[in-house]
Design a protein around this motif. Structure first.
Motif, PDB file in Angstrom:
ATOM      1  N   THR A 251      36.036  50.256 -10.214  1.00  0.00           N
ATOM      2  CA  THR A 251      35.497  52.066 -10.498  1.00  0.00           C
ATOM      3  C   THR A 251      37.064  52.830  -9.700  1.00  0.00           C
ATOM      4  O   THR A 251      36.592  53.767 -10.961  1.00  0.00           O
ATOM      5  N   VAL A 252      35.800  52.401  -8.673  1.00  0.00           N
ATOM      6  CA  VAL A 252      36.758  53.892  -7.930  1.00  0.00           C
ATOM      7  C   VAL A 252      38.188  53.338  -7.873  1.00  0.00           C
ATOM      8  O   VAL A 252      39.703  54.888  -8.630  1.00  0.00           O
ATOM      9  N   ALA A 253      38.417  52.260  -7.793  1.00  0.00           N
ATOM     10  CA  ALA A 253      40.691  52.566  -8.377  1.00  0.00           C
ATOM     11  C   ALA A 253      41.037  52.810  -9.269  1.00  0.00           C
ATOM     12  O   ALA A 253      41.586  54.224  -9.425  1.00  0.00           O
ATOM     13  N   LYS A 254      39.737  52.837 -10.456  1.00  0.00           N
ATOM     14  CA  LYS A 254      41.063  52.922 -12.048  1.00  0.00           C
ATOM     15  C   LYS A 254      40.778  54.574 -11.681  1.00  0.00           C
ATOM     16  O   LYS A 254      41.348  54.861 -12.648  1.00  0.00           O
ATOM     17  N   ALA A 255      39.498  55.157 -11.617  1.00  0.00           N
ATOM     18  CA  ALA A 255      39.235  56.491 -11.557  1.00  0.00           C
ATOM     19  C   ALA A 255      40.705  57.263 -10.662  1.00  0.00           C
ATOM     20  O   ALA A 255      41.204  58.304 -11.141  1.00  0.00           O
ATOM     21  N   LEU A 256      40.819  56.887  -9.505  1.00  0.00           N
ATOM     22  CA  LEU A 256      41.641  57.205  -8.846  1.00  0.00           C
ATOM     23  C   LEU A 256      42.724  57.309  -9.280  1.00  0.00           C
ATOM     24  O   LEU A 256      44.381  58.324  -9.572  1.00  0.00           O
ATOM     25  N   THR A 257      43.268  56.296  -9.881  1.00  0.00           N
ATOM     26  CA  THR A 257      44.900  55.009 -10.431  1.00  0.00           C
ATOM     27  C   THR A 257      45.278  56.599 -11.832  1.00  0.00           C
ATOM     28  O   THR A 257      46.437  56.904 -11.816  1.00  0.00           O
ATOM     29  N   ASN A 281      42.286  50.558   1.617  1.00  0.00           N
ATOM     30  CA  ASN A 281      41.568  50.267   0.077  1.00  0.00           C
ATOM     31  C   ASN A 281      42.480  48.609  -0.207  1.00  0.00           C
ATOM     32  O   ASN A 281      43.258  49.553  -1.317  1.00  0.00           O
ATOM     33  N   SER A 282      42.042  47.505  -0.308  1.00  0.00           N
ATOM     34  CA  SER A 282      42.887  46.711  -1.172  1.00  0.00           C
ATOM     35  C   SER A 282      42.587  46.477  -2.647  1.00  0.00           C
ATOM     36  O   SER A 282      43.770  46.789  -2.645  1.00  0.00           O
ATOM     37  N   GLY A 283      42.011  46.963  -3.221  1.00  0.00           N
ATOM     38  CA  GLY A 283      41.664  47.231  -4.817  1.00  0.00           C
ATOM     39  C   GLY A 283      42.479  48.492  -4.775  1.00  0.00           C
ATOM     40  O   GLY A 283      43.287  48.024  -5.833  1.00  0.00           O
ATOM     41  N   LEU A 284      42.452  49.470  -4.202  1.00  0.00           N
ATOM     42  CA  LEU A 284      42.903  50.792  -4.478  1.00  0.00           C
ATOM     43  C   LEU A 284      44.685  50.607  -4.805  1.00  0.00           C
ATOM     44  O   LEU A 284      45.457  50.939  -5.239  1.00  0.00           O
ATOM     45  N   ARG A 285      45.286  49.841  -4.034  1.00  0.00           N
ATOM     46  CA  ARG A 285      46.847  49.606  -3.572  1.00  0.00           C
ATOM     47  C   ARG A 285      46.963  48.518  -4.670  1.00  0.00           C
ATOM     48  O   ARG A 285      48.079  49.176  -4.768  1.00  0.00           O
ATOM     49  N   GLU A 286      46.063  47.915  -4.851  1.00  0.00           N
ATOM     50  CA  GLU A 286      46.958  46.627  -6.169  1.00  0.00           C
ATOM     51  C   GLU A 286      47.022  48.037  -6.916  1.00  0.00           C
ATOM     52  O   GLU A 286      48.071  47.447  -7.569  1.00  0.00           O
ATOM     53  N   TYR A 287      46.341  48.006  -7.322  1.00  0.00           N
ATOM     54  CA  TYR A 287      45.590  48.072  -8.691  1.00  0.00           C
ATOM     55  C   TYR A 287      47.058  49.678  -9.112  1.00  0.00           C
ATOM     56  O   TYR A 287      47.661  49.940 -10.260  1.00  0.00           O
ATOM     57  N   LEU A 288      46.272  50.883  -8.202  1.00  0.00           N
ATOM     58  CA  LEU A 288      47.704  51.924  -8.406  1.00  0.00           C
ATOM     59  C   LEU A 288      48.795  51.211  -8.407  1.00  0.00           C
ATOM     60  O   LEU A 288      49.719  51.836  -9.156  1.00  0.00           O
ATOM     61  N   THR A 289      49.396  50.278  -7.574  1.00  0.00           N
ATOM     62  CA  THR A 289      50.646  50.108  -7.235  1.00  0.00           C
ATOM     63  C   THR A 289      51.295  50.085  -8.982  1.00  0.00           C
ATOM     64  O   THR A 289      52.522  49.908  -9.397  1.00  0.00           O
ATOM     65  N   THR A 290      50.504  48.235  -9.882  1.00  0.00           N
ATOM     66  CA  THR A 290      50.286  47.864 -10.551  1.00  0.00           C
ATOM     67  C   THR A 290      50.683  49.268 -11.661  1.00  0.00           C
ATOM     68  O   THR A 290      51.781  49.195 -12.455  1.00  0.00           O
ATOM     69  N   ALA A 292      50.903  52.005 -11.673  1.00  0.00           N
ATOM     70  CA  ALA A 292      52.551  53.807 -11.474  1.00  0.00           C
ATOM     71  C   ALA A 292      53.782  53.076 -11.884  1.00  0.00           C
ATOM     72  O   ALA A 292      54.293  53.207 -12.695  1.00  0.00           O
ATOM     73  N   GLN A 293      53.453  51.093 -11.386  1.00  0.00           N
ATOM     74  CA  GLN A 293      55.154  50.443 -11.889  1.00  0.00           C
ATOM     75  C   GLN A 293      55.509  50.147 -13.197  1.00  0.00           C
ATOM     76  O   GLN A 293      56.432  51.153 -13.557  1.00  0.00           O
ATOM     77  N   LYS A 294      53.996  50.008 -14.015  1.00  0.00           N
ATOM     78  CA  LYS A 294      54.311  50.512 -15.177  1.00  0.00           C
ATOM     79  C   LYS A 294      54.828  51.441 -15.920  1.00  0.00           C
ATOM     80  O   LYS A 294      55.422  51.671 -16.860  1.00  0.00           O
ATOM     81  N   GLN A 295      54.576  52.846 -15.250  1.00  0.00           N
ATOM     82  CA  GLN A 295      55.352  54.210 -15.271  1.00  0.00           C
ATOM     83  C   GLN A 295      56.659  54.793 -15.154  1.00  0.00           C
ATOM     84  O   GLN A 295      56.890  55.805 -15.009  1.00  0.00           O
ATOM     85  N   GLY A 296      56.896  53.570 -13.694  1.00  0.00           N
ATOM     86  CA  GLY A 296      58.705  53.931 -13.290  1.00  0.00           C
ATOM     87  C   GLY A 296      57.965  55.053 -12.473  1.00  0.00           C
ATOM     88  O   GLY A 296      59.072  55.604 -12.092  1.00  0.00           O
ATOM     89  N   ILE A 297      56.894  54.889 -11.581  1.00  0.00           N
ATOM     90  CA  ILE A 297      56.544  56.025 -10.604  1.00  0.00           C
ATOM     91  C   ILE A 297      56.121  54.800  -9.693  1.00  0.00           C
ATOM     92  O   ILE A 297      55.842  53.653  -9.235  1.00  0.00           O
ATOM     93  N   GLU A 298      56.613  55.375  -8.194  1.00  0.00           N
ATOM     94  CA  GLU A 298      56.901  54.484  -7.076  1.00  0.00           C
ATOM     95  C   GLU A 298      55.803  55.204  -6.230  1.00  0.00           C
ATOM     96  O   GLU A 298      55.112  56.536  -5.980  1.00  0.00           O
TER      97      GLU A 298
END
Ligand code: KG4
Ligand code: ZN
Length: 349
Positions: A251-257, A281-290, A292-298
């Motif tokens: 939930t935190v990862a989704k909110a921040l992402t 946080n591994s959950g944030l690292r994984e979710y945000l990376t995935t 962001a990639q969909k939007q072409g963001i590094e």
């Protein structure tokens, strides 16, 4: 190319580091986690006393580890804000004394600016503009990094910081302090969809929907408390800890992402750099990376050792400013708070 020695003592890590531009020559960190663990949080007076005990050994070790002599150091930097005042005073006094004794310039650095610079240490080619998601025990901020020392806050938390939410929820679950790493570890064994939790959106006035970048974690914390109480009533003390940790973390990862990606797209940026303890946080690292990639963001994440407090990031910020002629006055004081947009107030006119 200049070489900076920096001292960081704003919270519960005494750290001294020597950095040459974006290269770490030494980075000594004396963590106080063991000291504060028994109290479930940082006790300011104990933190100051421990900084006092550790600052000189850390300075000595940083110099030895770097293989340099005082003559090789161009300037001394120190975190001057934000943080615990008593703790900041210890590091700043040590840094100013070194500057005086060795006849070097002094630079006062904003701690959050340091967290931004942690990304440069890991990715030396990273350059502004980018969006920084700063998530630590004391802060949750979205900062538009426009250039060196030019920052614009676009979003923040209305109540608990992300790391604070991790620490408080860990306490509800009877887990040790600091809660973030423990929840992160337990979440790996759990189902992140086990419980549906509120993402903590912040309403805009006059029914105008929700704030796009601000977050609030107190509602999520209360929802966790209610859920834990209900589960205890139903099943006794045998809580599904892993599922609770995984659902909370997701939930935190989704909110921040969501907020970071929206901010990045709205500002026409293509890069997000994450900093602060919660960036580990591994959950944030994984979710945000995935996502962001969909939007072409590094997305740039510093290594775990540079996510939590360290003096290398302070030295790196000090070095960039020093290279551009910035100096601070030896009469510059410490401050418990300061908006990152005001960093120029730390410089000599
Ligand atoms: O940046 P930091 O070292 O200190 C502050 O400036 O606040 O951040 C410390 C915070 C703590 O709240 C801790 O629980 C959290 O970062 N943290 C984590 C993780 N590692 C540290 N939170 C979530 N997951 C982690 N792996
Ligand atoms: Zn920090």
């Amino acid at each position: 190319m200049s070489v900076i020695l920096a001292v960081e003592s704003s919270c519960d890590e005494t750290s001294v580091s020597i950095v040459k531009n974006r290269n770490i020559l030494s980075n000594v960190i004396a963590s106080q986690i063991k000291l504060h663990e028994q109290y479930g949080g940082v006790v300011p007076e104990l933190a100051s006393r421990k900084h006092l005990e550790m600052v000189n050994p850390c300075i000595d070790k940083a110099l030895v580890d770097s293989g340099l002599a005082w003559g090789d150091i161009d300037a001394i930097a120190s975190t001057v804000t934000p943080g615990l005042v008593g703790s900041l005073i210890v590091g700043v006094t040590a840094a100013k004394t070194l500057a005086l004794v060795h006849n070097k310039p002094f630079l006062g650095i904003h701690h959050l600016e340091g967290h931004i610079y942690a990304s440069y240490l890991n990715d030396p080619d990273l350059e502004p503009p980018f969006l920084c998601l700063l998530v630590s025990g004391g802060h949750t901020s979205l900062i538009h990094v426009k250039g060196r020392g030019v920052y614009k806050n676009i979003g923040s938390t209305r109540d608990d910081a992300a790391g604070e939410a991790f620490d408080k929820v860990a306490r509800l679950l009877n887990l040790p302090y600091p809660g973030g790493p423990v929840i992160d570890r337990l979440a790996k064994e759990g189902d992140r969809n086990a419980f549906k939790l509120p993402e903590g959106r912040v309403s805009l006035p006059n029914n105008q929907g929700f704030h796009p970048y601000d977050s609030s974690f107190s509602g999520l914390k209360t929802a966790m408390l209610r859920l834990i109480t209900k589960l205890k009533e139903e099943n006794g003390d045998n809580l599904p800890i892993a599922d609770l940790c995984a659902s909370f973390q997701y939930t935190v990862a989704k909110a921040l992402t969501k907020r970071s990606i929206r901010g990045c797209l709205d500002l026409g940026l293509t890069k997000i750099a994450v900093g602060g303890g919660v960036a580990a946080n591994s959950g944030l690292r994984e979710y945000l990376t995935t996502e962001a990639q969909k939007q072409g963001i590094e997305v740039f994440f510093p290594p775990l050792s540079l996510c939590t407090d360290n003096a290398a990031m302070i030295a790196c910020a000090g070095c960039d400013h020093f290279n551009h002629g910035v100096r601070s006055s030896l009469s510059l004081g410490v401050a418990s708070r300061m908006n990152i947009e005001d960093v120029h107030k730390l410089y000599k006119e």
